[in-house]
Design an enzyme around this catalytic site. Structure first.
Site, PDB file in Angstrom:
ATOM      1  CG  ASP A   1      39.170  32.700  47.996  1.00  0.00           C
ATOM      2  OD1 ASP A   1      38.788  32.035  47.072  1.00  0.00           O
ATOM      3  OD2 ASP A   1      38.952  33.668  48.390  1.00  0.00           O
TER       4      ASP A   1
ATOM      5  CG  ASP B   1      38.961  36.434  52.328  1.00  0.00           C
ATOM      6  OD1 ASP B   1      39.087  35.835  51.624  1.00  0.00           O
ATOM      7  OD2 ASP B   1      38.284  37.571  52.477  1.00  0.00           O
TER       8      ASP B   1
ATOM      9  CG  ASP C   1      38.870  30.731  51.375  1.00  0.00           C
ATOM     10  OD1 ASP C   1      38.805  30.026  50.457  1.00  0.00           O
ATOM     11  OD2 ASP C   1      38.934  32.064  51.658  1.00  0.00           O
TER      12      ASP C   1
END
Length: 631
Positions: A332, A525, A529
């Protein structure tokens, strides 16, 4: 050394002295004078029972419980067989050296576990609460959220909270593996398990003990051993079938050859029977699966311990095994590869002043907790009169629709502007672009940039060095911002303007493209996610700033958010798997050779002891190398 180990040392010394006396008697002919011959067996039975009574007890107990085939059973049958054919001193010697090996194994395993226990000794024993100017020590479990606790110099932080008074340096090494202390002052978050430095701190607790960082870590460590790797499960299944097979093989070896040979005239059945029973006993001693059953789990335990030393929690040996097989790592962007510290660096108003455009955007984003919204409010820099805002709704994946002073306002991305069919000027700036529309017309553009994390580029390069083939970045950000970050970091593949569901679809596509036995890891994080972390073969979460949902969904947790540690964990995992495979090959190869030699009469009980105890000790020493974090 434990009390039990000290007692075992005493038993070994006594048995060794008695055995030495018996063997001296045998070599000098003194034992030949002992009549009847059964008296020598009784004499030898004394050191045998001193050193082996617990093995006999365990074997009998397991037989009663229906668990017949284990190393205790094999040792009992083998030594009873040696007594049966008159090799009394050899039976005692086999049991003695088996126990020496067990003592050494227990010490090695204990030392390995202790090194991890010492490192993870982070559980606080008490919390200080000030009552009428007097500090009272209470159980951290009894402290409620919002309580002010006092942490004196040198004490361990008992609960997560926010510093309300004082300043100090905090040692986070036990959690993060980072040796440099961090400064904590008023307003700073502080997590349990760390050690306070030289200053006294007053902290307002934000979590109960059961939900605190230290409690979650301890739970993860305790549960790690229950999640076994494929190779561990294989060894467990292997030992389950292997031991009965070799026991049946020993029985066949003791009965069939002497009968066949006696029929061919190779000797009397009685003499042949004694020889082949001895060989069968040797066969049983050799076949003990200790080296595999102990060293393989210990190798994985050592790997998990080595990761913990670096401030990385691996939730089970199955995940460590998967990390070793990582082929593709997906990231990400925001908060993982970039700091997530957004700053407005470009404001382009249309038919209004810059400050008025910022005001509209700040009011529209007034209730949002998103970092981009916070950066817009920060850029505006004035108190917000939120009573001016009405009927705010979030349009998922697009932006916000609201009314400010009765005027209809839209704030969001290019998709939002296109859905409204508004004529607007699309920005090509590198960064996150927020478009503002007011009363049905385009009002301007705000560009917000995030900065790449320190060491992110080095982290990605290190991953390639340890064998990761492909790096991919997924983000909900726009194309220009995503590609700018990807180019700066050297990412192989980038996908942008993704919703959370799109990220899952991309991960599933990448999993389908993996080579055979290759694994995919996802690093994230945020709370959004969590679905992707769960879908990936290995989910890696940021533990320091990451959300609780992400940490719960992940298989590996980086306690200090340092992506550079991912390469280290891949290297540790691959080293651990190499060690485990070395142990399996070494143990099986030595046992196979000595089993053949024992069955054909070319290996005696002493060779059998080496094939069992010696191989186990060498395999355990090799497993302990996994604790070493040096790559």
């Amino acid at each position: 050394m434990t009390k039990k180990q000290k007692q075992m040392v005493v038993r070994i010394v006594i048995a060794f002295i008695l055995l030495a006396a018996i063997m001296i008697g045998e070599h000098t002919g003194l034992t030949d004078r002992i009549q009847p011959h059964i008296l020598l067996a009784v004499i030898c039975l004394v050191p045998y029972l001193i050193i082996g009574y617990d093995i006999l007890f365990k074997a009998a107990r397991n037989i009663r419980n229906g668990q017949v085939f284990d190393e205790n059973f094999l040792m009992m049958v083998a030594t009873f067989g040696a007594f049966g054919v008159g090799d009394y001193s050899e039976a005692v010697a086999v049991m003695l050296f088996y126990q020496v090996g067990e003592l050494f194994q227990g010490y090695a395993v204990g030392k390995s576990r202790q090194s991890i226990s010492d490192m993870m000794d982070i559980c606080p024993e008490y919390a200080n609460i000030e009552e009428d100017g007097v500090l009272t020590q209470v159980d951290p479990d009894d402290v409620e959220v919002g309580t002010i606790i006092v942490i004196k110099p040198g004490e361990r932080v008992p609960l997560d909270g926010v510093v309300v008074e004082g300043e100090s340096m905090i040692d986070t090494a036990a959690l993060t593996g980072e040796s440099v202390p961090r400064r904590a002052g008023v307003g700073d978050d502080i997590i349990s398990g760390c050690v306070n430095g030289s200053g006294t701190l007053k902290v307002r607790t934000t979590k109960e003990f059961d939900d605190s960082t230290v409690a979650r870590i301890l739970e993860l460590v305790e549960n790690a051993s229950s999640k076994k790797a494929r190779v561990e499960n294989f060894i467990t299944r292997f030992a389950k079938y292997y031991t009965p097979v070799v026991t049946i093989g020993a029985v066949i070896l003791a009965i069939i050859p002497p009968i066949v040979l006696s029929l061919t005239g190779a000797g009397s059945l009685g003499a042949l029977f004694g020889t082949w029973v001895y060989r069968a006993c040797t066969f049983l001693v050799i076949s003990c699966p200790c080296a595999l059953v102990i060293s393989v789990p210990l190798g994985f335990f050592g790997g998990i311990g080595a990761a913990s030393k670096k401030g990385v929690l691996v939730k089970g040996s199955n995940y460590l095994e998967a990390v070793a097989e990582l082929d593709t790592i997906v990231f990400d962007k925001t908060g993982t590869l970039t700091k997530g510290e957004f700053k407005v660096n470009e404001v382009t108003p249309v038919r209004m002043e810059e400050q008025d455009l910022l005001e509209l955007a700040a009011l529209a984003e007034g209730y949002s907790t998103h970092p981009i919204a916070a950066s817009i409010r920060e850029a505006y820099g004035k108190p917000l009169a939120m009573e001016r805002v009405e009927h705010t709704e979030e349009i998922s994946g697009h932006g916000i629709h609201t009314f400010i002073d009765g005027r209809e306002v839209y704030v969001g991305n290019a998709k939002l502007m296109n859905s409204l069919k508004l004529s607007f000027t699309e920005s090509k700036s590198a960064g996150t672009v927020v478009y503002v529309a007011c009363e049905g017309s385009f009002a301007g553009t705000i560009v917000i940039s995030d900065t790449v994390k320190e060491g992110a580029r080095e982290a990605l390069a290190a991953m390639k060095r340890v064998g990761v083939k492909k790096t991919v970045m997924l983000t909900g950000d726009r194309k220009e911002a995503a590609e700018a970050v990807a180019k700066e970091l050297g990412i192989d593949e980038v996908h942008y303007e993704l919703l959370p569901a799109d990220k899952v679809s991309q991960v599933e596509r990448l999993i389908d493209e993996l080579p055979e036995k290759g694994k995919l890891g996802f690093v994230g994080d945020g709370i959004n996610d969590a679905p992707v972390l769960t879908r990936a073969d290995v989910g890696i979460a940021m533990g320091s700033m990451g959300s609780d949902a992400a940490i719960e969904a992940a298989d590996v947790v980086l306690m200090d958010d340092d992506v550079r540690k991912i390469a280290s964990i891949v290297a540790i995992a691959r080293k651990t798997l190499r060690i485990v495979r070395q142990n399996i090959v070494f143990a099986l190869a030595v046992k196979a050779v000595v089993l053949v030699l024992g069955a054909t009469g070319h290996a005696n009980m002493w060779a059998a002891v080496f094939a069992d105890v010696g191989v186990s000790v060498l395999a355990i020493l090799n497993s302990m190398r996994a604790l070493n974090t040096a790559e």
